[in-house]
Design a protein around this motif. Sequence first.
Motif, PDB file in Angstrom:
ATOM      1  N   PRO A 212     113.182   8.227  81.304  1.00 53.02           N
ATOM      2  CA  PRO A 212     112.319   8.724  82.386  1.00 53.02           C
ATOM      3  C   PRO A 212     112.992   8.593  83.749  1.00 53.02           C
ATOM      4  O   PRO A 212     113.690   7.617  84.022  1.00 53.02           O
ATOM      5  N   GLY A 213     112.783   9.595  84.602  1.00 55.63           N
ATOM      6  CA  GLY A 213     113.316   9.561  85.952  1.00 55.63           C
ATOM      7  C   GLY A 213     114.767   9.995  86.081  1.00 55.63           C
ATOM      8  O   GLY A 213     115.323   9.952  87.175  1.00 55.63           O
ATOM      9  N   THR A 214     115.374  10.410  84.972  1.00 55.86           N
ATOM     10  CA  THR A 214     116.777  10.830  85.016  1.00 55.86           C
ATOM     11  C   THR A 214     116.877  12.350  85.112  1.00 55.86           C
ATOM     12  O   THR A 214     115.892  13.068  84.973  1.00 55.86           O
ATOM     13  N   ARG A 215     118.105  12.817  85.346  1.00 62.34           N
ATOM     14  CA  ARG A 215     118.336  14.252  85.489  1.00 62.34           C
ATOM     15  C   ARG A 215     118.773  14.858  84.154  1.00 62.34           C
ATOM     16  O   ARG A 215     119.457  14.221  83.363  1.00 62.34           O
ATOM     17  N   VAL A 216     118.357  16.086  83.944  1.00 60.86           N
ATOM     18  CA  VAL A 216     118.767  16.858  82.772  1.00 60.86           C
ATOM     19  C   VAL A 216     119.457  18.126  83.274  1.00 60.86           C
ATOM     20  O   VAL A 216     118.876  18.878  84.058  1.00 60.86           O
ATOM     21  N   TYR A 217     120.682  18.327  82.839  1.00 60.81           N
ATOM     22  CA  TYR A 217     121.456  19.482  83.287  1.00 60.81           C
ATOM     23  C   TYR A 217     121.490  20.536  82.175  1.00 60.81           C
ATOM     24  O   TYR A 217     121.909  20.248  81.051  1.00 60.81           O
ATOM     25  N   ILE A 218     121.036  21.741  82.509  1.00 56.46           N
ATOM     26  CA  ILE A 218     121.075  22.861  81.572  1.00 56.46           C
ATOM     27  C   ILE A 218     121.864  23.993  82.213  1.00 56.46           C
ATOM     28  O   ILE A 218     121.531  24.444  83.307  1.00 56.46           O
ATOM     29  N   THR A 219     122.908  24.425  81.535  1.00 55.23           N
ATOM     30  CA  THR A 219     123.790  25.460  82.079  1.00 55.23           C
ATOM     31  C   THR A 219     124.033  26.545  81.043  1.00 55.23           C
ATOM     32  O   THR A 219     124.276  26.242  79.865  1.00 55.23           O
ATOM     33  N   LEU A 220     123.957  27.781  81.475  1.00 57.33           N
ATOM     34  CA  LEU A 220     124.312  28.926  80.639  1.00 57.33           C
ATOM     35  C   LEU A 220     125.262  29.788  81.451  1.00 57.33           C
ATOM     36  O   LEU A 220     124.955  30.167  82.581  1.00 57.33           O
ATOM     37  N   LYS A 221     126.426  30.085  80.876  1.00 56.81           N
ATOM     38  CA  LYS A 221     127.393  30.910  81.598  1.00 56.81           C
ATOM     39  C   LYS A 221     128.241  31.699  80.611  1.00 56.81           C
ATOM     40  O   LYS A 221     128.306  31.375  79.417  1.00 56.81           O
ATOM     41  N   GLN A 222     128.880  32.714  81.145  1.00 56.57           N
ATOM     42  CA  GLN A 222     129.771  33.525  80.330  1.00 56.57           C
ATOM     43  C   GLN A 222     131.215  33.105  80.590  1.00 56.57           C
ATOM     44  O   GLN A 222     131.657  33.024  81.733  1.00 56.57           O
ATOM     45  N   THR A 223     131.931  32.831  79.509  1.00 51.49           N
ATOM     46  CA  THR A 223     133.339  32.453  79.592  1.00 51.49           C
ATOM     47  C   THR A 223     134.135  33.444  78.752  1.00 51.49           C
ATOM     48  O   THR A 223     134.125  33.365  77.514  1.00 51.49           O
ATOM     49  N   GLY A 224     134.813  34.387  79.417  1.00 49.45           N
ATOM     50  CA  GLY A 224     135.521  35.430  78.684  1.00 49.45           C
ATOM     51  C   GLY A 224     134.529  36.315  77.952  1.00 49.45           C
ATOM     52  O   GLY A 224     133.587  36.850  78.549  1.00 49.45           O
ATOM     53  N   LYS A 228     128.440  30.356  76.886  1.00 47.28           N
ATOM     54  CA  LYS A 228     128.530  28.904  76.755  1.00 47.28           C
ATOM     55  C   LYS A 228     127.230  28.266  77.244  1.00 47.28           C
ATOM     56  O   LYS A 228     126.819  28.473  78.390  1.00 47.28           O
ATOM     57  N   PHE A 229     126.596  27.513  76.371  1.00 51.17           N
ATOM     58  CA  PHE A 229     125.337  26.832  76.698  1.00 51.17           C
ATOM     59  C   PHE A 229     125.569  25.324  76.650  1.00 51.17           C
ATOM     60  O   PHE A 229     126.108  24.812  75.680  1.00 51.17           O
ATOM     61  N   GLU A 230     125.171  24.634  77.713  1.00 49.55           N
ATOM     62  CA  GLU A 230     125.345  23.178  77.777  1.00 49.55           C
ATOM     63  C   GLU A 230     124.027  22.509  78.160  1.00 49.55           C
ATOM     64  O   GLU A 230     123.308  22.998  79.027  1.00 49.55           O
ATOM     65  N   LEU A 231     123.743  21.395  77.517  1.00 54.19           N
ATOM     66  CA  LEU A 231     122.595  20.573  77.880  1.00 54.19           C
ATOM     67  C   LEU A 231     123.066  19.120  77.916  1.00 54.19           C
ATOM     68  O   LEU A 231     123.616  18.627  76.935  1.00 54.19           O
ATOM     69  N   LYS A 232     122.875  18.461  79.054  1.00 57.03           N
ATOM     70  CA  LYS A 232     123.308  17.074  79.216  1.00 57.03           C
ATOM     71  C   LYS A 232     122.127  16.216  79.674  1.00 57.03           C
ATOM     72  O   LYS A 232     121.402  16.608  80.594  1.00 57.03           O
ATOM     73  N   ASN A 233     121.968  15.083  79.033  1.00 55.31           N
ATOM     74  CA  ASN A 233     120.897  14.176  79.432  1.00 55.31           C
ATOM     75  C   ASN A 233     121.279  12.737  79.103  1.00 55.31           C
ATOM     76  O   ASN A 233     122.256  12.500  78.396  1.00 55.31           O
ATOM     77  N   ILE A 234     120.516  11.795  79.622  1.00 57.59           N
ATOM     78  CA  ILE A 234     120.708  10.373  79.329  1.00 57.59           C
ATOM     79  C   ILE A 234     119.587   9.934  78.390  1.00 57.59           C
ATOM     80  O   ILE A 234     118.413  10.103  78.702  1.00 57.59           O
ATOM     81  N   SER A 235     119.976   9.366  77.243  1.00 56.35           N
ATOM     82  CA  SER A 235     118.969   9.000  76.255  1.00 56.35           C
ATOM     83  C   SER A 235     118.156   7.777  76.691  1.00 56.35           C
ATOM     84  O   SER A 235     118.619   6.951  77.476  1.00 56.35           O
ATOM     85  N   LYS A 236     116.958   7.707  76.148  1.00 53.14           N
ATOM     86  CA  LYS A 236     116.059   6.602  76.474  1.00 53.14           C
ATOM     87  C   LYS A 236     116.612   5.274  75.939  1.00 53.14           C
ATOM     88  O   LYS A 236     116.421   4.223  76.539  1.00 53.14           O
ATOM     89  N   TYR A 237     117.301   5.348  74.807  1.00 54.38           N
ATOM     90  CA  TYR A 237     117.839   4.143  74.174  1.00 54.38           C
ATOM     91  C   TYR A 237     119.358   4.268  74.039  1.00 54.38           C
ATOM     92  O   TYR A 237     119.891   5.363  73.947  1.00 54.38           O
ATOM     93  N   GLU A 238     120.037   3.134  74.029  1.00 59.44           N
ATOM     94  CA  GLU A 238     121.478   3.146  73.876  1.00 59.44           C
ATOM     95  C   GLU A 238     121.863   3.679  72.493  1.00 59.44           C
ATOM     96  O   GLU A 238     121.269   3.296  71.483  1.00 59.44           O
ATOM     97  N   LEU A 239     122.859   4.558  72.473  1.00 61.20           N
ATOM     98  CA  LEU A 239     123.279   5.162  71.213  1.00 61.20           C
ATOM     99  C   LEU A 239     124.484   4.419  70.667  1.00 61.20           C
ATOM    100  O   LEU A 239     125.311   3.915  71.412  1.00 61.20           O
ATOM    101  N   ASN A 240     124.588   4.383  69.325  1.00 56.60           N
ATOM    102  CA  ASN A 240     125.802   3.819  68.748  1.00 56.60           C
ATOM    103  C   ASN A 240     126.907   4.873  68.782  1.00 56.60           C
ATOM    104  O   ASN A 240     126.697   5.991  69.244  1.00 56.60           O
TER     105      ASN A 240
END
Length: 241
Positions: A212-224, A228-240
Amino acid sequence: IYEICVVFFGLPVLYIFMRRSAYLNRIIIATEKMAQGRLQEEIKIEGKSPLADHAKNLNNLREGVKVSMTEQAKSERLKTELITNVSHDLRTPLTSIITYTDLLKSSELTEEERQKYVDILDKKSQRLKTLIEDLFEVSKMESGNLELHQQRVDLTQLLQQALAEHADDIATNGLDFRVNLPDAEIVANVDGQRWWRVLDNLIVNTIKYSMPGTRVYITLKQTGDQAKFELKNISKYELNE
């Protein structure tokens, strides 16, 4: 002559015979252990005899069985997790449907409230329908009968629609969505319905599992000639790893 034959021929032959018999006995014992499901011990390869080749084949078989058992255990675990997650996901819209259906039974509702509840019921019903269709999709994937129907789809518009579908959840979740979309359309030959499922599931998981309270980045762009679709976020719990 007999003594010389025994010393130079009989004893070496007897030694080789006894050694091969002992090796065969070890292979038989190892095979019995494999039959009992005890796959930890590897058979030692001795020399280049047919017995050594047989031991090598048994070791390969042992590795194959171990891999198969590992994959089977993984598959069973994934199925269990799937059932658990699906049960939870099905319960959420179903609970809302039951709740708002009970609210609609009230005779004191205004027309505006009634329409609002009907809209919510419609959304939750559609969500429930999508989840049930997902179950059928999983079944088709397991049996190898999943078919893709490719068509020209505007990926930009589809992503905008997917975000709009979850606008209320995004607004109330406290996440800061930073969406970067191109001004022009990006058209690709994809299965529109299943690509929608991909976007929908990613957004739902982001809302569920982001800190909660973090940023989520969603990007869609054309490369050649590719999108290209990207989604970046910070998880609520630490990942292994």
